[in-house]
Write a protein that holds these residues in place. Sequence first.
Motif, PDB file in Angstrom:
ATOM      1  N   TYR A 195       0.822  -1.218   0.000  1.00 61.34           N
ATOM      2  CA  TYR A 195       0.000   0.000   0.000  1.00 61.34           C
ATOM      3  C   TYR A 195       0.855   1.267   0.000  1.00 61.34           C
ATOM      4  CZ  TYR A 195      -3.893   3.089   1.184  1.00 61.34           C
ATOM      5  OH  TYR A 195      -4.839   4.079   1.169  1.00 61.34           O
ATOM      6  N   GLN A 196       1.767   1.364   0.968  1.00 64.06           N
ATOM      7  CA  GLN A 196       2.731   2.464   1.056  1.00 64.06           C
ATOM      8  C   GLN A 196       4.000   1.922   1.675  1.00 64.06           C
ATOM      9  OE1 GLN A 196      -0.198   5.772   2.794  1.00 64.06           O
ATOM     10  NE2 GLN A 196       1.782   6.672   2.278  1.00 64.06           N
ATOM     11  N   ASP A 203      -1.347   8.396   3.809  1.00 65.10           N
ATOM     12  CA  ASP A 203      -2.081   9.171   2.812  1.00 65.10           C
ATOM     13  C   ASP A 203      -3.579   9.139   3.143  1.00 65.10           C
ATOM     14  OD1 ASP A 203      -3.267  10.275   0.577  1.00 65.10           O
ATOM     15  OD2 ASP A 203      -1.874   9.339  -0.843  1.00 65.10           O
ATOM     16  N   LYS A 205      -5.961  11.080   2.079  1.00 66.81           N
ATOM     17  CA  LYS A 205      -6.813  11.277   0.907  1.00 66.81           C
ATOM     18  C   LYS A 205      -7.043   9.948   0.189  1.00 66.81           C
ATOM     19  CE  LYS A 205      -7.255  14.065  -3.291  1.00 66.81           C
ATOM     20  NZ  LYS A 205      -6.632  15.131  -4.135  1.00 66.81           N
ATOM     21  N   ARG A 206      -5.991   9.208  -0.047  1.00 63.50           N
ATOM     22  CA  ARG A 206      -6.112   7.904  -0.695  1.00 63.50           C
ATOM     23  C   ARG A 206      -6.950   6.954   0.153  1.00 63.50           C
ATOM     24  NH1 ARG A 206      -0.979   3.870  -1.976  1.00 63.50           N
ATOM     25  NH2 ARG A 206      -2.176   2.186  -2.944  1.00 63.50           N
ATOM     26  N   ALA A 207      -6.826   7.070   1.470  1.00 61.57           N
ATOM     27  CA  ALA A 207      -7.486   6.141   2.377  1.00 61.57           C
ATOM     28  C   ALA A 207      -9.008   6.318   2.429  1.00 61.57           C
ATOM     29  CB  ALA A 207      -6.919   6.292   3.789  1.00 61.57           C
ATOM     30  N   GLN A 208      -9.518   7.391   1.849  1.00 64.58           N
ATOM     31  CA  GLN A 208     -10.969   7.609   1.867  1.00 64.58           C
ATOM     32  C   GLN A 208     -11.722   6.487   1.148  1.00 64.58           C
ATOM     33  OE1 GLN A 208     -12.329  10.321   3.722  1.00 64.58           O
ATOM     34  NE2 GLN A 208     -10.174  10.171   4.329  1.00 64.58           N
ATOM     35  N   THR A 209     -11.031   5.738   0.290  1.00 66.89           N
ATOM     36  CA  THR A 209     -11.689   4.647  -0.440  1.00 66.89           C
ATOM     37  C   THR A 209     -11.251   3.264   0.030  1.00 66.89           C
ATOM     38  OG1 THR A 209      -9.981   4.728  -2.177  1.00 66.89           O
ATOM     39  CG2 THR A 209     -11.945   6.100  -2.482  1.00 66.89           C
ATOM     40  N   LEU A 210     -10.525   3.205   1.128  1.00 67.29           N
ATOM     41  CA  LEU A 210     -10.018   1.914   1.610  1.00 67.29           C
ATOM     42  C   LEU A 210     -11.131   0.918   1.901  1.00 67.29           C
ATOM     43  CD1 LEU A 210      -7.034   2.433   4.088  1.00 67.29           C
ATOM     44  CD2 LEU A 210      -7.161   0.781   2.236  1.00 67.29           C
ATOM     45  N   GLU A 212     -14.260   0.887   0.643  1.00 70.74           N
ATOM     46  CA  GLU A 212     -15.345   0.825  -0.323  1.00 70.74           C
ATOM     47  C   GLU A 212     -15.686  -0.632  -0.634  1.00 70.74           C
ATOM     48  OE1 GLU A 212     -14.435   3.053  -3.807  1.00 70.74           O
ATOM     49  OE2 GLU A 212     -14.985   4.975  -2.893  1.00 70.74           O
TER      50      GLU A 212
END
Length: 213
Positions: A195-196, A203, A205-210, A212
């Motif tokens: 992931y990183q 991150d 911002k990226r994690a907002q869709t983790l 979904e």
Amino acid sequence: MLITSYNPSELGDTLIAILRPDTAEQKIETHQNVTRISDVATGETLGYNFFEVSQTLGQLDVNGQVHLTTDQVDQLNKLLKATDFEPDLVLDTTPKFVVGYVESAEAHPKSDHLQVTQTQIGEGETLQIVSGSPNMQADILVVVAKIGAMMPNGLIIWPGELRGIASNGMIVSGRELHLPNAPQRPGALILPADYQKVGEPFDFKRAQTLFEA
């Protein structure tokens, strides 16, 4: 360390600055629109309340933690000096939420549910963190809230002990990070293996869709 927050709906035009953890005995001094809170035993500054702070920094369009700029810290230090306080604010720009790797997780000697982890956070640094997450184990990628981090609920991470074992940080869950659709139950956020990189700032911002579907 410098942690600042602004909550105009609850506290009005007041900036809260925290430098150190609370102590048992505190001294409170107010000069004009600045209140200093210090440790009676050591004299060290624990924090400041800056009232009518918009007169110094302009309007703050924030409700929660404030990430000050170098210029804003300079302005606050000038205000401290002008009000006969020591200008002792030092900006800290190091990331407080980073990707970590749990190298080991062993049972706490005085608990049946806590584990003592050795968690890498990059650049050769390893933290001992005591975790109560039921899914804690070795060889996982996680998010670490380092000392000085302010959680979304306002909790500040300080050095501490859990049942006599030192703990320097917190391995956090998606729920604690207020990520959308995160499971509303205890358990560390385990990131995909690629992931990183370990040590990178997490991150958000990226994690907002983790989570979904």
